[in-house]
Motif scaffolding. Sequence first.
Motif, mmCIF file in Angstrom:
data_model
loop_
_atom_site.group_PDB
_atom_site.id
_atom_site.type_symbol
_atom_site.label_atom_id
_atom_site.label_comp_id
_atom_site.label_asym_id
_atom_site.label_seq_id
_atom_site.Cartn_x
_atom_site.Cartn_y
_atom_site.Cartn_z
ATOM 1 N N GLU A 182 17.539 31.041 -7.061
ATOM 2 C CA GLU A 182 18.024 30.794 -5.483
ATOM 3 C C GLU A 182 19.280 30.465 -5.386
ATOM 4 O OE1 GLU A 182 15.570 27.908 -3.663
ATOM 5 O OE2 GLU A 182 16.667 28.000 -1.925
ATOM 6 N N ALA B 89 21.563 33.773 -5.594
ATOM 7 C CA ALA B 89 21.558 34.259 -4.186
ATOM 8 C C ALA B 89 22.490 33.456 -3.328
ATOM 9 C CB ALA B 89 20.014 34.255 -3.788
ATOM 10 N N ILE B 90 22.444 32.122 -3.393
ATOM 11 C CA ILE B 90 23.391 31.419 -2.492
ATOM 12 C C ILE B 90 24.686 31.683 -2.605
ATOM 13 C CG2 ILE B 90 24.072 29.028 -1.760
ATOM 14 C CD1 ILE B 90 20.938 28.222 -2.041
ATOM 15 N N ARG C 231 25.819 34.556 -4.032
ATOM 16 C CA ARG C 231 26.291 35.638 -3.122
ATOM 17 C C ARG C 231 26.461 35.570 -1.832
ATOM 18 N NH1 ARG C 231 25.825 40.952 -4.677
ATOM 19 N NH2 ARG C 231 25.862 42.327 -2.776
ATOM 20 N N GLY C 232 25.720 34.684 -1.124
ATOM 21 C CA GLY C 232 26.074 34.453 0.235
ATOM 22 C C GLY C 232 27.523 33.896 0.330
#
Lengths: 321, 280
Positions: free
Chosen positions: A138, A141-142, A144-145
Amino acid sequence: MCVLCTEQSSRAPSGTMDIIPNFVLGLLSLFIVSTVLYLAFLRFRYNRKLSAPKDTVILYQIGRGPRSPSISPFPLKLETFLRMNKIPYMNDHSARFSSKGKTPWIEYNGLPVADSQLVIEFLKRERNIDPNLHLSVEDRAIARGFLKLIEENLYWTMCLEMFGDNLEPIKTVIPYRGLKLWFTVKMLRFLIGLETWGHGIGRHTKEEVWLIAVDDMTAISNFLGDKKYLMGDQPSEVDCALFGMLSQIVLHMPGSRHEKYIKERLPNLVNYCDRMREKFWPDWQSRILQGESYSYDHGHLYFKENMPEPDVNSYDQKKTS
Amino acid sequence: MDWVNNLIFFSGLIVLLLAILVSRKLWGNSSSSNHSYLSDTVVLHQFHRGHYAPSMSAFVVKLETYLRMVKIPYMNVHEMKTGPKGKSPWIEYNGETICDSSFIIEYLNKKFGMDLNKDLSTSERATARAIQKMVEENTYWAVLLTRWVYNRDRTSRTLTHIPWFFVWLIDRRTRRSTYYHGIGRHTPKEVTQILTDDVQALSDILGEKKYMFGDVPTEVDCAVFGQLTQLLWCVPDCDAKHFITDNCPNLVDYCERIKNQFWPDWEECTTKGGKVAATK
Protein backbone atom coordinates in the motif's frame (compact mmCIF):
# COMPACT_ATOMS: atom_id res chain seq x y z
CA MET A 1 1.77 49.36 -75.56
CA CYS A 2 5.13 47.93 -76.43
CA VAL A 3 5.18 44.19 -75.66
CA LEU A 4 8.96 44.17 -75.51
CA CYS A 5 8.91 46.88 -72.87
CA THR A 6 6.44 44.85 -70.74
CA GLU A 7 8.59 41.73 -70.96
CA GLN A 8 11.71 43.68 -70.07
CA SER A 9 10.10 45.31 -67.03
CA SER A 10 8.91 41.95 -65.70
CA ARG A 11 12.18 40.09 -66.14
CA ALA A 12 15.27 42.30 -66.14
CA PRO A 13 16.68 43.84 -62.94
CA SER A 14 16.32 47.61 -62.97
CA GLY A 15 19.78 48.50 -61.75
CA THR A 16 20.98 48.99 -58.18
CA MET A 17 17.62 48.53 -56.39
CA ASP A 18 17.47 44.75 -57.12
CA ILE A 19 21.12 44.07 -56.19
CA ILE A 20 20.80 45.40 -52.60
CA PRO A 21 18.15 42.87 -51.39
CA ASN A 22 20.24 39.93 -52.73
CA PHE A 23 23.31 41.29 -50.98
CA VAL A 24 21.46 41.65 -47.70
CA LEU A 25 20.00 38.16 -48.08
CA GLY A 26 23.46 36.75 -48.69
CA LEU A 27 24.89 38.49 -45.61
CA LEU A 28 22.00 37.28 -43.45
CA SER A 29 22.45 33.68 -44.60
CA LEU A 30 26.17 33.86 -43.92
CA PHE A 31 25.50 35.27 -40.45
CA ILE A 32 22.99 32.52 -39.58
CA VAL A 33 25.23 29.71 -40.83
CA SER A 34 28.25 31.13 -38.99
CA THR A 35 26.26 31.45 -35.75
CA VAL A 36 25.01 27.87 -35.94
CA LEU A 37 28.49 26.51 -36.67
CA TYR A 38 30.02 28.58 -33.85
CA LEU A 39 27.41 27.40 -31.34
CA ALA A 40 27.99 23.78 -32.37
CA PHE A 41 31.74 24.28 -32.03
CA LEU A 42 31.30 25.78 -28.53
CA ARG A 43 29.00 23.00 -27.45
CA PHE A 44 31.23 20.12 -28.51
CA ARG A 45 34.66 21.63 -27.86
CA TYR A 46 34.62 21.09 -24.09
CA ASN A 47 32.24 18.14 -24.01
CA ARG A 48 33.82 15.15 -25.66
CA LYS A 49 31.48 12.23 -26.37
CA LEU A 50 31.93 9.79 -23.50
CA SER A 51 32.22 6.06 -23.65
CA ALA A 52 31.57 4.26 -20.40
CA PRO A 53 32.83 0.92 -19.11
CA LYS A 54 30.43 -2.01 -18.86
CA ASP A 55 27.45 -1.62 -16.51
CA THR A 56 28.17 2.07 -16.00
CA VAL A 57 25.55 4.73 -16.64
CA ILE A 58 26.27 7.79 -18.77
CA LEU A 59 23.87 10.44 -17.48
CA TYR A 60 23.17 13.13 -20.09
CA GLN A 61 22.07 16.38 -18.55
CA ILE A 62 22.15 20.11 -19.19
CA GLY A 63 24.98 21.13 -16.92
CA ARG A 64 25.28 22.29 -13.31
CA GLY A 65 23.16 25.01 -11.74
CA PRO A 66 24.28 27.99 -9.66
CA ARG A 67 22.90 26.84 -6.27
CA SER A 68 21.76 23.25 -6.92
CA PRO A 69 23.43 20.54 -9.06
CA SER A 70 20.82 21.13 -11.79
CA ILE A 71 18.43 23.87 -12.84
CA SER A 72 15.86 21.18 -13.60
CA PRO A 73 14.30 18.82 -11.05
CA PHE A 74 14.55 15.71 -13.23
CA PRO A 75 18.34 15.43 -13.63
CA LEU A 76 18.67 16.00 -9.90
CA LYS A 77 16.07 13.30 -9.22
CA LEU A 78 17.88 10.84 -11.46
CA GLU A 79 21.36 11.61 -10.15
CA THR A 80 20.11 11.32 -6.56
CA PHE A 81 18.64 7.91 -7.46
CA LEU A 82 22.01 6.78 -8.85
CA ARG A 83 23.73 7.93 -5.65
CA MET A 84 21.06 6.39 -3.41
CA ASN A 85 21.70 3.01 -5.02
CA LYS A 86 25.44 3.52 -5.54
CA ILE A 87 25.23 2.80 -9.25
CA PRO A 88 28.46 3.58 -11.13
CA TYR A 89 27.86 6.56 -13.41
CA MET A 90 29.44 9.49 -15.15
CA ASN A 91 27.87 12.79 -16.23
CA ASP A 92 27.75 14.17 -19.74
CA HIS A 93 27.04 17.88 -19.41
CA SER A 94 26.86 18.57 -23.15
CA ALA A 95 23.05 19.11 -23.11
CA ARG A 96 22.54 16.52 -25.85
CA PHE A 97 18.83 15.64 -26.00
CA SER A 98 17.35 12.15 -26.34
CA SER A 99 15.51 10.88 -29.41
CA LYS A 100 12.28 11.84 -27.62
CA GLY A 101 13.49 15.43 -27.42
CA LYS A 102 13.84 15.17 -23.64
CA THR A 103 16.53 15.43 -21.04
CA PRO A 104 17.84 13.89 -18.83
CA TRP A 105 18.46 10.54 -20.43
CA ILE A 106 21.04 7.79 -20.13
CA GLU A 107 23.10 5.32 -22.05
CA TYR A 108 23.71 1.97 -20.40
CA ASN A 109 25.85 -0.60 -22.14
CA GLY A 110 25.20 1.26 -25.40
CA LEU A 111 21.42 1.36 -24.97
CA PRO A 112 19.79 4.84 -24.76
CA VAL A 113 16.87 5.24 -22.35
CA ALA A 114 14.91 8.50 -21.98
CA ASP A 115 12.56 9.98 -19.37
CA SER A 116 13.71 10.00 -15.76
CA GLN A 117 11.03 7.61 -14.49
CA LEU A 118 11.48 5.14 -17.35
CA VAL A 119 15.24 5.27 -16.68
CA ILE A 120 14.64 4.40 -13.04
CA GLU A 121 12.36 1.48 -13.94
CA PHE A 122 14.93 0.28 -16.47
CA LEU A 123 17.86 0.42 -14.01
CA LYS A 124 15.84 -1.35 -11.31
CA ARG A 125 15.25 -4.23 -13.71
CA GLU A 126 18.76 -4.31 -15.15
CA ARG A 127 20.55 -4.15 -11.83
CA ASN A 128 17.93 -6.04 -9.81
CA ILE A 129 17.59 -3.31 -7.19
CA ASP A 130 14.56 -2.02 -5.30
CA PRO A 131 14.84 1.13 -3.17
CA ASN A 132 11.21 0.52 -2.09
CA LEU A 133 11.85 -2.95 -0.67
CA HIS A 134 11.13 -1.84 2.90
CA LEU A 135 7.72 -0.39 1.98
CA SER A 136 4.40 -2.25 2.20
CA VAL A 137 2.39 -2.78 -0.99
CA GLU A 138 0.00 0.00 0.00
CA ASP A 139 2.84 2.43 0.83
CA ARG A 140 4.45 1.79 -2.55
CA ALA A 141 1.14 2.71 -4.19
CA ILE A 142 0.79 5.86 -2.07
CA ALA A 143 4.37 6.79 -2.96
CA ARG A 144 3.41 6.54 -6.65
CA GLY A 145 0.48 8.88 -5.99
CA PHE A 146 2.82 11.46 -4.48
CA LEU A 147 5.31 11.02 -7.32
CA LYS A 148 2.60 11.95 -9.82
CA LEU A 149 1.37 14.85 -7.69
CA ILE A 150 4.92 16.23 -7.56
CA GLU A 151 5.87 15.71 -11.21
CA GLU A 152 2.58 16.06 -13.07
CA ASN A 153 0.98 18.87 -11.04
CA LEU A 154 3.27 20.86 -8.73
CA TYR A 155 6.00 20.99 -11.37
CA TRP A 156 3.77 22.88 -13.84
CA THR A 157 2.78 25.46 -11.25
CA MET A 158 6.50 26.12 -10.73
CA CYS A 159 7.08 26.55 -14.48
CA LEU A 160 4.20 29.01 -14.75
CA GLU A 161 5.47 30.95 -11.73
CA MET A 162 9.01 31.35 -13.08
CA PHE A 163 8.11 31.93 -16.74
CA GLY A 164 5.24 34.36 -16.16
CA ASP A 165 5.34 38.11 -16.58
CA ASN A 166 8.60 38.73 -14.73
CA LEU A 167 11.54 36.88 -16.31
CA GLU A 168 14.32 38.58 -14.30
CA PRO A 169 14.52 35.94 -11.51
CA ILE A 170 14.89 33.02 -13.95
CA LYS A 171 17.68 34.89 -15.71
CA THR A 172 19.70 34.71 -12.47
CA VAL A 173 19.32 30.91 -12.44
CA ILE A 174 20.01 29.83 -16.02
CA PRO A 175 23.83 29.93 -16.24
CA TYR A 176 24.10 31.55 -19.66
CA ARG A 177 24.87 35.10 -20.74
CA GLY A 178 23.94 37.59 -23.43
CA LEU A 179 22.16 36.37 -26.56
CA LYS A 180 22.25 32.71 -25.46
CA LEU A 181 20.46 33.56 -22.21
CA TRP A 182 17.88 35.76 -23.94
CA PHE A 183 17.14 33.10 -26.56
CA THR A 184 16.96 30.25 -24.01
CA VAL A 185 14.53 32.13 -21.76
CA LYS A 186 12.30 33.13 -24.68
CA MET A 187 12.27 29.60 -26.09
CA LEU A 188 11.54 27.99 -22.72
CA ARG A 189 8.71 30.46 -22.08
CA PHE A 190 7.20 29.66 -25.45
CA LEU A 191 7.49 25.89 -24.93
CA ILE A 192 6.08 26.06 -21.40
CA GLY A 193 3.13 28.03 -22.75
CA LEU A 194 2.43 25.26 -25.27
CA GLU A 195 3.00 22.48 -22.76
CA THR A 196 0.82 23.93 -20.02
CA TRP A 197 -1.96 24.72 -22.50
CA GLY A 198 -1.88 21.12 -23.74
CA HIS A 199 -1.78 19.90 -20.13
CA GLY A 200 -4.74 22.08 -19.16
CA ILE A 201 -3.25 23.91 -16.21
CA GLY A 202 -2.21 26.78 -18.47
CA ARG A 203 -5.85 27.69 -19.02
CA HIS A 204 -6.38 28.69 -15.41
CA THR A 205 -5.84 32.16 -14.02
CA LYS A 206 -2.66 32.95 -12.08
CA GLU A 207 -4.52 32.84 -8.79
CA GLU A 208 -6.10 29.48 -9.59
CA VAL A 209 -2.69 28.03 -10.44
CA TRP A 210 -1.29 29.43 -7.19
CA LEU A 211 -4.09 27.79 -5.17
CA ILE A 212 -3.26 24.47 -6.84
CA ALA A 213 0.41 24.96 -5.87
CA VAL A 214 -0.48 25.80 -2.25
CA ASP A 215 -2.68 22.73 -1.94
CA ASP A 216 0.06 20.51 -3.38
CA MET A 217 2.86 21.86 -1.18
CA THR A 218 0.64 21.71 1.91
CA ALA A 219 -0.39 18.14 1.16
CA ILE A 220 3.26 17.07 0.83
CA SER A 221 4.17 18.83 4.08
CA ASN A 222 1.21 17.33 5.94
CA PHE A 223 2.02 13.85 4.73
CA LEU A 224 5.73 14.19 5.57
CA GLY A 225 4.91 15.53 9.03
CA ASP A 226 7.73 14.69 11.47
CA LYS A 227 9.06 11.79 9.41
CA LYS A 228 12.67 11.84 8.21
CA TYR A 229 11.72 10.88 4.68
CA LEU A 230 8.40 10.91 2.85
CA MET A 231 7.51 7.29 3.54
CA GLY A 232 9.24 6.86 6.91
CA ASP A 233 12.68 6.54 8.48
CA GLN A 234 14.38 5.21 5.39
CA PRO A 235 14.62 7.01 2.07
CA SER A 236 12.77 5.47 -0.87
CA GLU A 237 12.47 6.14 -4.59
CA VAL A 238 9.92 8.94 -4.27
CA ASP A 239 12.37 10.93 -2.13
CA CYS A 240 14.57 11.39 -5.21
CA ALA A 241 11.72 13.09 -7.07
CA LEU A 242 10.62 15.12 -4.07
CA PHE A 243 14.16 16.29 -3.33
CA GLY A 244 14.68 17.20 -6.99
CA MET A 245 11.53 19.33 -7.04
CA LEU A 246 11.90 20.97 -3.61
CA SER A 247 15.53 21.90 -4.30
CA GLN A 248 14.36 23.99 -7.22
CA ILE A 249 11.76 25.78 -5.09
CA VAL A 250 14.14 26.49 -2.22
CA LEU A 251 17.24 27.37 -4.25
CA HIS A 252 16.31 28.22 -7.84
CA MET A 253 13.06 30.17 -7.58
CA PRO A 254 14.31 33.40 -6.00
CA GLY A 255 11.57 35.77 -4.88
CA SER A 256 8.80 33.40 -5.97
CA ARG A 257 5.63 32.74 -4.02
CA HIS A 258 6.58 29.05 -3.86
CA GLU A 259 9.88 29.84 -2.17
CA LYS A 260 8.25 32.25 0.29
CA TYR A 261 5.46 29.82 1.15
CA ILE A 262 7.77 26.88 1.84
CA LYS A 263 10.33 28.86 3.83
CA GLU A 264 7.73 30.65 5.94
CA ARG A 265 4.98 28.08 6.35
CA LEU A 266 6.41 24.60 5.70
CA PRO A 267 9.77 24.39 7.53
CA ASN A 268 9.65 20.59 7.62
CA LEU A 269 10.17 20.61 3.83
CA VAL A 270 13.25 22.84 4.16
CA ASN A 271 14.68 20.54 6.84
CA TYR A 272 13.91 17.56 4.62
CA CYS A 273 15.95 19.09 1.78
CA ASP A 274 18.90 19.64 4.12
CA ARG A 275 18.67 16.03 5.28
CA MET A 276 18.65 14.62 1.74
CA ARG A 277 21.52 16.87 0.74
CA GLU A 278 23.68 15.75 3.67
CA LYS A 279 22.94 12.10 3.04
CA PHE A 280 23.39 11.85 -0.74
CA TRP A 281 25.34 14.95 -1.72
CA PRO A 282 28.29 15.33 0.66
CA ASP A 283 30.13 16.93 -2.28
CA TRP A 284 27.35 19.50 -2.83
CA GLN A 285 29.72 22.50 -2.77
CA SER A 286 31.74 20.89 -5.57
CA ARG A 287 28.69 20.28 -7.72
CA ILE A 288 27.11 23.74 -7.82
CA LEU A 289 28.50 26.60 -9.90
CA GLN A 290 28.52 28.97 -6.92
CA GLY A 291 30.03 26.33 -4.66
CA GLU A 292 33.19 27.02 -2.67
CA SER A 293 34.98 24.10 -4.30
CA TYR A 294 33.17 23.80 -7.63
CA SER A 295 34.81 21.48 -10.15
CA TYR A 296 33.62 20.40 -13.59
CA ASP A 297 32.78 16.69 -13.43
CA HIS A 298 32.05 15.90 -17.07
CA GLY A 299 33.31 12.32 -17.51
CA HIS A 300 34.19 11.83 -13.83
CA LEU A 301 33.38 8.28 -12.71
CA TYR A 302 31.30 7.89 -9.51
CA PHE A 303 31.07 4.68 -7.44
CA LYS A 304 34.00 3.17 -9.28
CA GLU A 305 34.23 0.62 -6.47
CA ASN A 306 30.90 -0.87 -7.56
CA MET A 307 31.97 -1.45 -11.11
CA PRO A 308 32.11 -5.11 -12.14
CA GLU A 309 35.52 -6.80 -12.21
CA PRO A 310 36.85 -7.09 -15.77
CA ASP A 311 36.05 -10.56 -17.12
CA VAL A 312 39.52 -12.06 -17.76
CA ASN A 313 38.08 -15.33 -19.13
CA SER A 314 36.21 -13.58 -21.93
CA TYR A 315 39.48 -11.90 -23.02
CA ASP A 316 41.22 -15.32 -23.17
CA GLN A 317 38.36 -16.76 -25.21
CA LYS A 318 38.54 -13.90 -27.68
CA LYS A 319 42.31 -14.31 -27.94
CA THR A 320 42.20 -18.04 -28.70
CA SER A 321 39.21 -17.86 -31.07
CA MET B 1 -10.71 34.08 -67.57
CA ASP B 2 -9.77 36.32 -64.63
CA TRP B 3 -13.33 36.97 -63.42
CA VAL B 4 -14.03 33.19 -63.21
CA ASN B 5 -10.91 32.65 -61.11
CA ASN B 6 -11.85 35.53 -58.84
CA LEU B 7 -15.39 34.19 -58.48
CA ILE B 8 -14.15 30.74 -57.51
CA PHE B 9 -11.66 32.22 -55.05
CA PHE B 10 -14.13 34.45 -53.27
CA SER B 11 -16.84 31.78 -53.23
CA GLY B 12 -14.43 29.38 -51.58
CA LEU B 13 -13.47 32.03 -49.02
CA ILE B 14 -17.12 32.72 -48.18
CA VAL B 15 -17.86 28.99 -47.81
CA LEU B 16 -14.83 28.60 -45.50
CA LEU B 17 -15.86 31.57 -43.35
CA LEU B 18 -19.41 30.23 -43.11
CA ALA B 19 -18.10 26.78 -42.09
CA ILE B 20 -15.98 28.34 -39.36
CA LEU B 21 -18.91 30.44 -38.08
CA VAL B 22 -21.28 27.47 -38.04
CA SER B 23 -18.71 25.27 -36.27
CA ARG B 24 -18.11 27.88 -33.59
CA LYS B 25 -21.84 28.27 -33.11
CA LEU B 26 -22.41 24.53 -32.79
CA TRP B 27 -19.23 23.43 -31.00
CA GLY B 28 -17.50 26.57 -29.76
CA ASN B 29 -16.93 27.88 -26.26
CA SER B 30 -19.72 29.35 -24.20
CA SER B 31 -19.24 32.20 -21.82
CA SER B 32 -22.73 31.45 -20.52
CA SER B 33 -25.87 29.84 -21.79
CA ASN B 34 -28.82 31.68 -23.26
CA HIS B 35 -31.34 29.89 -21.08
CA SER B 36 -32.73 30.98 -17.73
CA TYR B 37 -32.80 28.15 -15.27
CA LEU B 38 -34.29 27.35 -11.87
CA SER B 39 -32.59 29.14 -9.02
CA ASP B 40 -30.51 27.17 -6.49
CA THR B 41 -30.08 24.39 -9.05
CA VAL B 42 -26.75 23.46 -10.53
CA VAL B 43 -26.86 23.47 -14.33
CA LEU B 44 -24.29 20.92 -15.44
CA HIS B 45 -23.14 21.45 -19.03
CA GLN B 46 -21.68 18.29 -20.54
CA PHE B 47 -21.36 16.42 -23.80
CA HIS B 48 -23.93 13.83 -24.82
CA ARG B 49 -24.36 10.51 -23.01
CA GLY B 50 -22.01 7.63 -23.76
CA HIS B 51 -22.81 4.25 -25.20
CA TYR B 52 -21.98 2.24 -22.07
CA ALA B 53 -21.32 4.89 -19.39
CA PRO B 54 -23.07 8.19 -18.61
CA SER B 55 -20.22 10.06 -20.27
CA MET B 56 -17.01 9.51 -22.20
CA SER B 57 -15.49 12.20 -20.01
CA ALA B 58 -14.03 11.03 -16.70
CA PHE B 59 -14.53 14.50 -15.26
CA VAL B 60 -18.23 14.57 -16.08
CA VAL B 61 -18.72 11.20 -14.35
CA LYS B 62 -16.66 12.47 -11.39
CA LEU B 63 -18.70 15.65 -11.07
CA GLU B 64 -22.10 14.06 -11.56
CA THR B 65 -21.22 11.31 -9.06
CA TYR B 66 -20.25 14.01 -6.55
CA LEU B 67 -23.55 15.84 -7.07
CA ARG B 68 -25.42 12.58 -6.45
CA MET B 69 -23.26 11.73 -3.45
CA VAL B 70 -23.98 15.01 -1.70
CA LYS B 71 -27.53 15.21 -3.09
CA ILE B 72 -27.23 18.70 -4.57
CA PRO B 73 -30.14 19.54 -6.94
CA TYR B 74 -28.90 19.66 -10.51
CA MET B 75 -29.99 19.45 -14.11
CA ASN B 76 -28.03 18.44 -17.19
CA VAL B 77 -27.62 20.37 -20.44
CA HIS B 78 -26.17 18.12 -23.12
CA GLU B 79 -24.38 20.09 -25.83
CA MET B 80 -21.17 20.00 -27.81
CA LYS B 81 -20.05 23.41 -26.58
CA THR B 82 -17.22 23.70 -24.08
CA GLY B 83 -17.00 26.21 -21.26
CA PRO B 84 -15.16 29.53 -21.18
CA LYS B 85 -11.78 27.78 -20.76
CA GLY B 86 -12.43 25.46 -23.68
CA LYS B 87 -13.07 22.56 -21.32
CA SER B 88 -16.01 20.44 -20.27
CA PRO B 89 -17.77 19.96 -17.88
CA TRP B 90 -18.71 23.39 -16.58
CA ILE B 91 -21.59 24.64 -14.49
CA GLU B 92 -23.85 27.59 -13.95
CA TYR B 93 -25.27 28.28 -10.52
CA ASN B 94 -27.51 31.24 -9.86
CA GLY B 95 -25.92 33.14 -12.71
CA GLU B 96 -22.31 32.29 -11.85
CA THR B 97 -20.20 30.23 -14.29
CA ILE B 98 -17.53 27.90 -12.96
CA CYS B 99 -15.20 25.66 -14.97
CA ASP B 100 -12.94 22.71 -14.10
CA SER B 101 -14.38 19.83 -12.11
CA SER B 102 -12.09 20.33 -9.08
CA PHE B 103 -12.83 24.06 -8.83
CA ILE B 104 -16.54 23.30 -9.22
CA ILE B 105 -16.45 20.83 -6.33
CA GLU B 106 -14.58 23.34 -4.12
CA TYR B 107 -17.11 26.02 -5.03
CA LEU B 108 -20.10 23.80 -4.27
CA ASN B 109 -18.54 22.56 -1.02
CA LYS B 110 -18.40 26.18 0.15
CA LYS B 111 -21.85 27.12 -1.19
CA PHE B 112 -23.61 24.12 0.36
CA GLY B 113 -21.37 23.64 3.41
CA MET B 114 -20.35 20.15 2.29
CA ASP B 115 -17.19 18.19 3.12
CA LEU B 116 -17.04 14.56 2.08
CA ASN B 117 -13.54 14.43 3.59
CA LYS B 118 -14.56 15.64 7.05
CA ASP B 119 -13.67 12.36 8.77
CA LEU B 120 -10.22 12.05 7.17
CA SER B 121 -7.06 12.90 9.08
CA THR B 122 -4.65 15.55 7.73
CA SER B 123 -2.35 12.84 6.40
CA GLU B 124 -5.27 11.00 4.77
CA ARG B 125 -6.46 14.17 3.07
CA ALA B 126 -2.93 14.59 1.69
CA THR B 127 -2.93 11.00 0.45
CA ALA B 128 -6.34 11.55 -1.12
CA ARG B 129 -4.97 14.52 -3.04
CA ALA B 130 -2.01 12.44 -4.25
CA ILE B 131 -4.34 9.68 -5.48
CA GLN B 132 -6.55 12.22 -7.23
CA LYS B 133 -3.61 13.88 -8.96
CA MET B 134 -2.28 10.52 -10.07
CA VAL B 135 -5.56 9.53 -11.74
CA GLU B 136 -6.32 12.96 -13.20
CA GLU B 137 -2.84 14.06 -14.33
CA ASN B 138 -1.37 10.71 -15.33
CA THR B 139 -3.90 7.89 -15.79
CA TYR B 140 -6.22 10.25 -17.65
CA TRP B 141 -3.70 10.94 -20.43
CA ALA B 142 -2.85 7.28 -20.85
CA VAL B 143 -6.56 6.42 -21.22
CA LEU B 144 -6.98 9.26 -23.71
CA LEU B 145 -4.16 7.93 -25.88
CA THR B 146 -5.47 4.36 -25.59
CA ARG B 147 -8.91 5.40 -26.75
CA TRP B 148 -8.42 8.14 -29.32
CA VAL B 149 -5.02 7.29 -30.79
CA TYR B 150 -4.00 3.65 -30.34
CA ASN B 151 -7.54 2.27 -30.85
CA ARG B 152 -9.11 5.14 -32.75
CA ASP B 153 -10.90 3.19 -35.45
CA ARG B 154 -12.50 0.67 -33.08
CA THR B 155 -13.53 3.51 -30.78
CA SER B 156 -15.14 5.29 -33.71
CA ARG B 157 -17.04 2.16 -34.79
CA THR B 158 -18.20 0.85 -31.43
CA LEU B 159 -18.18 3.53 -28.77
CA THR B 160 -19.39 6.77 -30.30
CA HIS B 161 -21.63 8.29 -32.94
CA ILE B 162 -19.22 11.15 -33.55
CA PRO B 163 -18.56 11.33 -37.32
CA TRP B 164 -15.26 9.84 -38.42
CA PHE B 165 -13.82 13.19 -39.49
CA PHE B 166 -14.26 14.62 -35.98
CA VAL B 167 -12.77 11.49 -34.45
CA TRP B 168 -9.75 12.11 -36.69
CA LEU B 169 -9.62 15.70 -35.40
CA ILE B 170 -9.75 14.42 -31.79
CA ASP B 171 -6.88 12.06 -32.62
CA ARG B 172 -4.74 14.94 -33.92
CA ARG B 173 -5.59 17.14 -30.97
CA THR B 174 -4.83 14.34 -28.49
CA ARG B 175 -1.47 13.66 -30.11
CA ARG B 176 -0.58 17.34 -29.92
CA SER B 177 -1.71 17.79 -26.29
CA THR B 178 0.02 14.63 -25.09
CA TYR B 179 3.20 15.49 -27.00
CA TYR B 180 3.42 18.82 -25.19
CA HIS B 181 2.42 17.17 -21.91
CA GLY B 182 5.28 14.67 -22.39
CA ILE B 183 3.49 11.34 -22.15
CA GLY B 184 2.74 11.39 -25.87
CA ARG B 185 6.44 10.99 -26.65
CA HIS B 186 6.49 7.46 -25.25
CA THR B 187 5.74 4.33 -27.23
CA PRO B 188 2.29 2.69 -26.89
CA LYS B 189 3.91 -0.12 -24.87
CA GLU B 190 5.41 2.39 -22.43
CA VAL B 191 2.12 4.28 -22.09
CA THR B 192 0.25 1.02 -21.42
CA GLN B 193 2.82 0.19 -18.73
CA ILE B 194 2.29 3.61 -17.12
CA LEU B 195 -1.46 3.01 -17.18
CA THR B 196 -1.30 -0.47 -15.70
CA ASP B 197 1.12 0.69 -12.99
CA ASP B 198 -1.38 3.38 -11.99
CA VAL B 199 -4.23 0.88 -11.96
CA GLN B 200 -2.20 -1.55 -9.86
CA ALA B 201 -1.42 1.25 -7.40
CA LEU B 202 -5.14 2.03 -7.08
CA SER B 203 -5.88 -1.63 -6.47
CA ASP B 204 -3.14 -1.84 -3.82
CA ILE B 205 -4.42 1.23 -2.00
CA LEU B 206 -8.04 0.04 -2.08
CA GLY B 207 -7.19 -3.49 -0.92
CA GLU B 208 -10.26 -5.02 0.66
CA LYS B 209 -11.86 -1.75 1.70
CA LYS B 210 -15.23 -0.71 0.32
CA TYR B 211 -13.96 2.74 -0.66
CA MET B 212 -10.52 4.32 -0.85
CA PHE B 213 -10.58 5.42 2.78
CA GLY B 214 -12.83 2.91 4.47
CA ASP B 215 -16.52 2.18 4.58
CA VAL B 216 -17.73 5.63 3.64
CA PRO B 217 -17.08 7.22 0.22
CA THR B 218 -15.04 10.44 0.10
CA GLU B 219 -14.36 13.02 -2.56
CA VAL B 220 -11.49 11.07 -4.12
CA ASP B 221 -13.84 8.16 -4.84
CA CYS B 222 -15.67 10.40 -7.32
CA ALA B 223 -12.40 11.10 -9.16
CA VAL B 224 -11.18 7.49 -9.14
CA PHE B 225 -14.59 6.15 -10.19
CA GLY B 226 -14.74 8.72 -13.00
CA GLN B 227 -11.40 7.60 -14.42
CA LEU B 228 -12.05 3.87 -13.99
CA THR B 229 -15.41 4.05 -15.79
CA GLN B 230 -13.49 5.13 -18.86
CA LEU B 231 -11.16 2.15 -18.72
CA LEU B 232 -13.94 -0.32 -18.00
CA TRP B 233 -16.68 0.94 -20.32
CA CYS B 234 -15.30 3.52 -22.72
CA VAL B 235 -12.30 1.92 -24.42
CA PRO B 236 -12.29 -1.01 -26.85
CA ASP B 237 -10.80 -4.35 -25.81
CA CYS B 238 -7.09 -3.83 -25.23
CA ASP B 239 -4.27 -4.86 -22.91
CA ALA B 240 -5.02 -2.10 -20.40
CA LYS B 241 -8.68 -3.11 -20.17
CA HIS B 242 -7.78 -6.77 -19.74
CA PHE B 243 -5.31 -5.81 -17.03
CA ILE B 244 -7.97 -4.28 -14.81
CA THR B 245 -10.54 -7.03 -15.39
CA ASP B 246 -8.03 -9.89 -15.01
CA ASN B 247 -5.75 -8.56 -12.25
CA CYS B 248 -7.75 -6.07 -10.21
CA PRO B 249 -11.12 -7.64 -9.34
CA ASN B 250 -11.35 -5.40 -6.27
CA LEU B 251 -11.42 -2.35 -8.56
CA VAL B 252 -14.13 -3.88 -10.74
CA ASP B 253 -16.21 -4.62 -7.60
CA TYR B 254 -15.52 -1.10 -6.36
CA CYS B 255 -16.89 0.43 -9.56
CA GLU B 256 -19.97 -1.81 -9.47
CA ARG B 257 -20.52 -0.77 -5.85
CA ILE B 258 -20.46 2.94 -6.63
CA LYS B 259 -22.55 2.40 -9.74
CA ASN B 260 -25.24 0.54 -7.79
CA GLN B 261 -25.24 3.01 -4.93
CA PHE B 262 -25.18 6.34 -6.79
CA TRP B 263 -26.29 5.42 -10.31
CA PRO B 264 -29.35 3.14 -9.99
CA ASP B 265 -30.48 4.72 -13.30
CA TRP B 266 -27.18 3.91 -15.02
CA GLU B 267 -28.79 2.20 -18.02
CA GLU B 268 -31.14 5.12 -18.62
CA CYS B 269 -28.10 7.44 -18.65
CA THR B 270 -26.52 5.58 -21.57
CA THR B 271 -27.45 4.99 -25.18
CA LYS B 272 -27.31 1.21 -24.57
CA GLY B 273 -24.56 0.64 -27.10
CA GLY B 274 -25.76 3.40 -29.40
CA LYS B 275 -29.17 1.76 -29.97
CA VAL B 276 -31.42 4.30 -28.24
CA ALA B 277 -31.30 7.89 -27.04
CA ALA B 278 -30.50 8.22 -23.33
CA THR B 279 -33.62 9.06 -21.41
CA LYS B 280 -31.84 10.77 -18.48
